[in-house]
Design a protein around this motif. Structure first.
Motif, mmCIF file in Angstrom:
data_model
loop_
_atom_site.group_PDB
_atom_site.id
_atom_site.type_symbol
_atom_site.label_atom_id
_atom_site.label_comp_id
_atom_site.label_asym_id
_atom_site.label_seq_id
_atom_site.Cartn_x
_atom_site.Cartn_y
_atom_site.Cartn_z
ATOM 1 N N TYR A 142 0.888 -1.299 -0.028
ATOM 2 C CA TYR A 142 -0.080 -0.055 0.032
ATOM 3 C C TYR A 142 0.845 1.192 -0.067
ATOM 4 O O TYR A 142 0.643 2.132 -0.739
ATOM 5 C CB TYR A 142 -0.880 -0.155 1.302
ATOM 6 N N THR B 221 3.556 1.396 -3.534
ATOM 7 C CA THR B 221 2.784 1.744 -4.496
ATOM 8 C C THR B 221 2.438 3.186 -4.663
ATOM 9 O O THR B 221 2.614 3.793 -5.696
ATOM 10 C CB THR B 221 1.670 0.918 -4.647
ATOM 11 N N ARG B 222 2.037 3.876 -3.251
ATOM 12 C CA ARG B 222 2.054 5.186 -3.408
ATOM 13 C C ARG B 222 3.050 5.895 -3.647
ATOM 14 O O ARG B 222 3.082 7.182 -4.296
ATOM 15 C CB ARG B 222 1.398 5.537 -2.126
ATOM 16 N N SER C 244 5.037 6.188 -8.146
ATOM 17 C CA SER C 244 4.086 6.707 -8.992
ATOM 18 C C SER C 244 4.295 6.369 -10.456
ATOM 19 O O SER C 244 5.590 6.618 -10.827
ATOM 20 C CB SER C 244 3.709 8.123 -8.988
ATOM 21 N N ARG D 157 4.535 3.209 -11.374
ATOM 22 C CA ARG D 157 5.422 1.990 -11.493
ATOM 23 C C ARG D 157 4.791 1.119 -10.287
ATOM 24 O O ARG D 157 5.391 0.381 -9.435
ATOM 25 C CB ARG D 157 6.972 2.038 -11.466
ATOM 26 N N LYS D 158 3.402 1.111 -10.316
ATOM 27 C CA LYS D 158 2.777 0.508 -8.925
ATOM 28 C C LYS D 158 2.792 -0.964 -9.031
ATOM 29 O O LYS D 158 3.309 -1.711 -8.164
ATOM 30 C CB LYS D 158 1.322 0.667 -8.917
ATOM 31 N N SER D 159 2.831 -1.644 -10.192
ATOM 32 C CA SER D 159 3.047 -3.142 -10.242
ATOM 33 C C SER D 159 4.505 -3.591 -10.260
ATOM 34 O O SER D 159 4.671 -4.554 -9.467
ATOM 35 C CB SER D 159 2.631 -3.424 -11.820
#
Length: 333
Positions: free
Chosen positions: A105, A108-109, A112, A114-116
């Motif tokens: 959580y 990934t924030r 930005s 490139r969350k995966s």
């Protein structure tokens, strides 16, 4: 009904762990009075704490390298803090999600666009850590080959460790080198395809994987040292290293199974069975040492509450807290 079961799930897991500990204490397999005395040996407990935080430093370093391989740059202090937060939630919210979901959580924030890729580093970190544990056990089984071949039980455990290591490395490199091809399989969920695509990114920097594995071996060596110090508080000084390194890596793998907080109950049962097979004369002390180790491990994990609170001030989150995110995921199951 599904929602109700998801809410009582963590409580059931806690009760499950407590139930195993209570049964082992009642049957004489676990000496709680002796454990209380062992925990008063403060110089040894302090040494375990130092080793524990050193281990966290190595874990954060390994994750930082895996993040950099995905072109995600975070200050080491931030990575350390997220590692501590994840450990805290692994204890507070036992289950297959918990700490990793909370880490995901936050990271990934912070990543930005490139969350995966950020989420994939958590999967990679888990896998590399497990392989490092099996690698340490395999090396020690081969170094102490005479002890490993001494009995059918030890030969079986040695073969299990070596087989697990070979399978883990094969799966890891297969996912890295064919990840892009797997990502094209349309029947897979979108999230899984994105993870395979991100895993393929490590092909550009495959040198990171051996370094991460080396860090994992050093990390797990500290875990074994923590357990060894806990074992010494029970009065055991002469356990053969061949037997020790066959038991501890496999026992720690079982202890990490997310069934109860900190592996309480599960770890005791696993180490009891392994000691009975490999070194029966040390069984009682070995199980007591697991409890001492778990108490110190949980204390270290709970200290992550400081980083959880301070991280909220550094990077304010949205209205939903990590705990609510975990609950929401569990409710959907």
């Amino acid at each position: 009904m599904k929602r109700a079961l998801s809410k009582i799930g963590p409580l059931l897991k806690i009760l499950f762990g407590i139930g195993i500990v209570a049964w082992m204490a009642h049957s004489g397999k676990l000496n709680l009075a002796q454990i209380g005395k062992e925990l008063l040996a403060w110089p040894t407990m302090l040494a375990i704490l130092v080793l524990g935080y050193s281990q966290i430093g190595l874990t954060a370093w390994r994750w930082s390298l895996l993040l950099s391989a995905q072109e995600i740059t975070l200050p080491f202090g931030r990575v350390w803090g997220l590692t501590m937060i994840g450990m805290t939630f692994n204890v507070v919210i036992p289950g297959a999600v918990g700490g990793d979901l909370v880490k995901g959580y936050y990271v990934t924030r912070a990543a930005s666009g490139r969350k995966s890729h950020a989420a994939t580093t958590i999967v990679m970190d888990r896998v590399v850590g497990l392989i490092g544990l099996l690698l340490l056990g395999s090396v020690m089984a081969l170094v102490n080959l005479q002890d490993t071949l001494r009995s059918p039980a030890m030969r079986s455990l040695g073969a299990l460790t070596l087989g697990g290591l070979a399978a883990g490395i094969a799966v890891l490199y297969a996912a890295v080198f064919v990840g892009r091809h797997l990502a094209r399989w349309q029947f897979l969920p979108g999230a899984m395809r994105r993870i395979f695509e991100a895993l393929h990114e490590y092909r550009r920097r495959t040198g990171i994987i051996p370094i991460a594995l080396a860090i994992s071996v050093a990390n797990q060596g500290l875990t074994c040292a923590m357990y060894y110090l806990a074992l010494r508080t029970t009065g055991i000084m002469d356990i053969p290293m061949g037997q020790f390194f066959l038991i501890v890596p496999l026992g720690m793998v079982t202890n990490a199974i997310p069934i109860s907080p900190g592996g309480v109950g599960v770890g005791q049962a696993a180490f009891f069975g392994l000691f009975q097979i490999v070194a029966p004369r040390y069984t009682s002390a070995g199980v007591d040492a697991v409890t001492v180790y778990q108490v110190m491990y949980i204390l270290i994990c709970l200290s992550g509450l400081y980083w959880y609170v301070s991280y909220k001030h550094i990077d304010p989150s949205s209205e939903k807290s990590p705990a609510s995110i975990v609950a929401a995921v569990q409710n959907r199951r």
